[in-house]
Design a protein around this motif. Structure first.
Motif, PDB file in Angstrom:
ATOM      1  N   ARG A 277       0.828  -1.211   0.000  1.00 23.77           N
ATOM      2  CA  ARG A 277       0.000   0.000   0.000  1.00 23.77           C
ATOM      3  C   ARG A 277       0.861   1.260   0.000  1.00 23.77           C
ATOM      4  O   ARG A 277       0.509   2.271  -0.618  1.00 23.77           O
ATOM      5  CB  ARG A 277      -0.944   0.006   1.201  1.00 23.77           C
ATOM      6  CG  ARG A 277      -2.028   1.093   1.096  1.00 23.77           C
ATOM      7  CD  ARG A 277      -2.966   1.123   2.287  1.00 23.77           C
ATOM      8  NE  ARG A 277      -2.312   1.639   3.476  1.00 23.77           N
ATOM      9  CZ  ARG A 277      -2.022   0.921   4.554  1.00 23.77           C
ATOM     10  NH1 ARG A 277      -2.340  -0.370   4.604  1.00 23.77           N
ATOM     11  NH2 ARG A 277      -1.421   1.468   5.590  1.00 23.77           N
ATOM     12  N   SER A 278       2.003   1.210   0.671  1.00 19.84           N
ATOM     13  CA  SER A 278       2.862   2.392   0.739  1.00 19.84           C
ATOM     14  C   SER A 278       3.373   2.798  -0.636  1.00 19.84           C
ATOM     15  O   SER A 278       3.585   3.988  -0.899  1.00 19.84           O
ATOM     16  CB  SER A 278       4.036   2.150   1.690  1.00 19.84           C
ATOM     17  OG  SER A 278       4.972   1.241   1.144  1.00 19.84           O
ATOM     18  N   THR A 279       3.557   1.824  -1.534  1.00 18.25           N
ATOM     19  CA  THR A 279       4.011   2.187  -2.883  1.00 18.25           C
ATOM     20  C   THR A 279       2.940   2.989  -3.611  1.00 18.25           C
ATOM     21  O   THR A 279       3.256   3.904  -4.385  1.00 18.25           O
ATOM     22  CB  THR A 279       4.378   0.942  -3.710  1.00 18.25           C
ATOM     23  OG1 THR A 279       3.219   0.131  -3.932  1.00 18.25           O
ATOM     24  CG2 THR A 279       5.457   0.118  -3.021  1.00 18.25           C
ATOM     25  N   PHE A 280       1.672   2.663  -3.362  1.00 16.12           N
ATOM     26  CA  PHE A 280       0.596   3.422  -3.998  1.00 16.12           C
ATOM     27  C   PHE A 280       0.423   4.793  -3.346  1.00 16.12           C
ATOM     28  O   PHE A 280       0.109   5.779  -4.031  1.00 16.12           O
ATOM     29  CB  PHE A 280      -0.705   2.618  -3.969  1.00 16.12           C
ATOM     30  CG  PHE A 280      -0.707   1.490  -4.958  1.00 16.12           C
ATOM     31  CD1 PHE A 280      -0.923   1.727  -6.307  1.00 16.12           C
ATOM     32  CD2 PHE A 280      -0.451   0.195  -4.547  1.00 16.12           C
ATOM     33  CE1 PHE A 280      -0.888   0.688  -7.226  1.00 16.12           C
ATOM     34  CE2 PHE A 280      -0.418  -0.849  -5.457  1.00 16.12           C
ATOM     35  CZ  PHE A 280      -0.637  -0.602  -6.804  1.00 16.12           C
ATOM     36  N   ILE A 293      10.123   3.894 -13.371  1.00 17.69           N
ATOM     37  CA  ILE A 293      10.176   2.767 -12.440  1.00 17.69           C
ATOM     38  C   ILE A 293      10.774   3.177 -11.098  1.00 17.69           C
ATOM     39  O   ILE A 293      10.432   2.619 -10.056  1.00 17.69           O
ATOM     40  CB  ILE A 293      10.958   1.584 -13.047  1.00 17.69           C
ATOM     41  CG1 ILE A 293      10.782   0.330 -12.175  1.00 17.69           C
ATOM     42  CG2 ILE A 293      12.417   1.939 -13.252  1.00 17.69           C
ATOM     43  CD1 ILE A 293      11.344  -0.926 -12.798  1.00 17.69           C
ATOM     44  N   SER A 294      11.628   4.184 -11.090  1.00 14.44           N
ATOM     45  CA  SER A 294      12.233   4.629  -9.834  1.00 14.44           C
ATOM     46  C   SER A 294      11.204   5.210  -8.873  1.00 14.44           C
ATOM     47  O   SER A 294      11.448   5.295  -7.667  1.00 14.44           O
ATOM     48  CB  SER A 294      13.328   5.666 -10.105  1.00 14.44           C
ATOM     49  OG  SER A 294      12.785   6.816 -10.720  1.00 14.44           O
ATOM     50  N   GLY A 303      14.778   0.298  -0.909  1.00 19.82           N
ATOM     51  CA  GLY A 303      14.734   0.424  -2.357  1.00 19.82           C
ATOM     52  C   GLY A 303      14.944  -0.918  -3.037  1.00 19.82           C
ATOM     53  O   GLY A 303      14.977  -1.972  -2.400  1.00 19.82           O
ATOM     54  N   PHE A 304      15.094  -0.899  -4.352  1.00 20.79           N
ATOM     55  CA  PHE A 304      15.308  -2.143  -5.085  1.00 20.79           C
ATOM     56  C   PHE A 304      16.582  -2.849  -4.626  1.00 20.79           C
ATOM     57  O   PHE A 304      16.630  -4.080  -4.552  1.00 20.79           O
ATOM     58  CB  PHE A 304      15.368  -1.870  -6.588  1.00 20.79           C
ATOM     59  CG  PHE A 304      14.032  -1.574  -7.204  1.00 20.79           C
ATOM     60  CD1 PHE A 304      13.044  -2.541  -7.257  1.00 20.79           C
ATOM     61  CD2 PHE A 304      13.754  -0.321  -7.729  1.00 20.79           C
ATOM     62  CE1 PHE A 304      11.802  -2.277  -7.820  1.00 20.79           C
ATOM     63  CE2 PHE A 304      12.523  -0.042  -8.293  1.00 20.79           C
ATOM     64  CZ  PHE A 304      11.541  -1.020  -8.338  1.00 20.79           C
ATOM     65  N   ALA A 305      17.612  -2.078  -4.316  1.00 18.43           N
ATOM     66  CA  ALA A 305      18.873  -2.685  -3.880  1.00 18.43           C
ATOM     67  C   ALA A 305      18.706  -3.449  -2.576  1.00 18.43           C
ATOM     68  O   ALA A 305      19.403  -4.443  -2.328  1.00 18.43           O
ATOM     69  CB  ALA A 305      19.944  -1.607  -3.721  1.00 18.43           C
ATOM     70  N   GLY A 306      17.783  -2.999  -1.736  1.00 12.87           N
ATOM     71  CA  GLY A 306      17.557  -3.682  -0.474  1.00 12.87           C
ATOM     72  C   GLY A 306      16.627  -4.870  -0.577  1.00 12.87           C
ATOM     73  O   GLY A 306      16.633  -5.750   0.287  1.00 12.87           O
ATOM     74  N   VAL A 307      15.840  -4.916  -1.648  1.00 17.37           N
ATOM     75  CA  VAL A 307      14.818  -5.957  -1.791  1.00 17.37           C
ATOM     76  C   VAL A 307      15.258  -7.097  -2.699  1.00 17.37           C
ATOM     77  O   VAL A 307      15.042  -8.277  -2.393  1.00 17.37           O
ATOM     78  CB  VAL A 307      13.513  -5.329  -2.336  1.00 17.37           C
ATOM     79  CG1 VAL A 307      12.546  -6.402  -2.827  1.00 17.37           C
ATOM     80  CG2 VAL A 307      12.856  -4.460  -1.276  1.00 17.37           C
TER      81      VAL A 307
END
Length: 334
Positions: A277-280, A293-294, A303-307
């Motif tokens: 939900r936080s992404t929305f 995409i960023s 971020g993506f690096a952490g996931v």
């Protein structure tokens, strides 16, 4: 070390690949999925709306005619009072007339209403997502029609091309056609959850640019609402077969966002469902357009690096490599 692990996993196919493969859509299960899998029609409709608007060749009045709502002869208000289901008893778009409980509405229409009420309860009441922007009467309209000829499960139509928009949904009238991978009430249920989440997404940010994230998360939530229905397995398997390909190309160019619902499963399992939900919420607050995409990254822990490093390890531990605990609950089925 983390980067090294990620590079190794990106380079190794998670499932065996065809020796004759020459490109992403010549790749075994991916080719089959692309050619034969019925899909959600929401993004294709959105693309047509945007093209019509941008071309300048179709006036606003013309767009209103082209994209007007269908007419149906009968309606049923859902038990929770959120949805108005529109249907026909005869003709091309008719539903099976069986009315076992004698409530004056066909059983199939009852099931449509129940499925959407459950989707609302899970997504709005349970997970705290925004309600879809209301239309004139405050009820969300669902139209039942024969969609099998279009190879679509359902379609969510935004009323206007703005940052957010009210919407309505069309859904298949029986799900008995062999074109569908899943049939009957199971297909109805996951489609209701999937399409309603598109309506929820349009309460935050409406843009084709974020289409990959729309489909990824809508496929995730259909499995959350109706966890016993596993229509997504085919696309998950196709996605895992080609891990080096991008996940952010939207349908119909790529079907990967559907299979990449694993990213949302992973995020929710590791960080909790609020992270989705936080992404929305981030998309809703961001300015200016257009999206890249960023813009999805701020809502992801680290971020993506952490996931991504842990995510790819989870993807590797699927199928015959699945472990009994600590990873995807359905990993052995992928």
């Amino acid at each position: 070390m983390r980067s090294l692990i990620l590079l190794i996993l990106l380079a190794v196919p998670l499932h065996s690949a065809s020796a004759e493969s020459t490109g992403p859509w010549e790749h075994g299960a991916l080719r089959e999925a692309h050619q034969h899998t019925p899909l959600c029609g929401t993004l294709e409709h959105l693309r047509l709306r945007l093209e019509a608007s941008a071309s300048g060749k179709v006036t606003q009045a013309g767009q209103t005619v082209l994209f007007q709502r269908p007419n149906r002869d009968f309606t049923r208000l859902s038990d929770a009072g959120h949805f108005l289901v529109h249907y026909n008893r005869d003709g091309f778009h008719a539903v099976d007339p069986t009315d076992s409980d004698g409530n004056g509405h066909p059983d199939y229409v009852d099931e449509v209403a129940h499925a959407f009420d459950r989707a609302w309860a899970f997504q709005i009441d349970g997970l705290g997502y925004r309600e879809p922007p209301p239309d004139n009467d405050g009820l969300f309209d669902v139209y039942v029609r024969d969609l099998a000829q279009t190879t679509q499960y359902g379609v969510t139509y935004p009323e206007r091309i703005t940052t957010t928009s009210p919407s309505y949904i069309e859904i298949e009238n029986n799900f008995t056609d062999p074109v569908y991978l899943t049939n009957g009430l199971d297909a109805l249920r996951f489609t209701a959850a999937h399409e309603f989440f598109h309506a929820v997404q349009f309460a935050y940010y409406l843009s084709l640019d974020a289409a990959w994230w729309y489909e990824l998360t809508a496929t995730w939530i259909q499995d959350e609402v109706f966890t016993d229905v596993n229509d997504h397995y085919t696309l998950v398997n196709a996605y895992l077969e080609l891990p080096e390909a991008a996940i952010y190309e939207p349908p119909p160019i790529s079907l990967r966002p559907y299979g990449a619902m694993l990213l949302a499963v992973h995020l929710a399992s590791v960080h909790g469902t609020d992270v989705i939900r936080s992404t929305f919420e981030d998309l809703a607050s961001r300015r200016p357009n257009p999206y890249t995409i960023s813009d999805t990254e701020p809502g992801l822990p680290g971020g993506f690096a952490g996931v991504l490093p842990r995510y790819w390890i989870w993807n590797y531990l699927t199928g015959s490599r699945a472990l009994s605990a600590g990873y995807y609950p359905e990993a052995s089925a992928y």
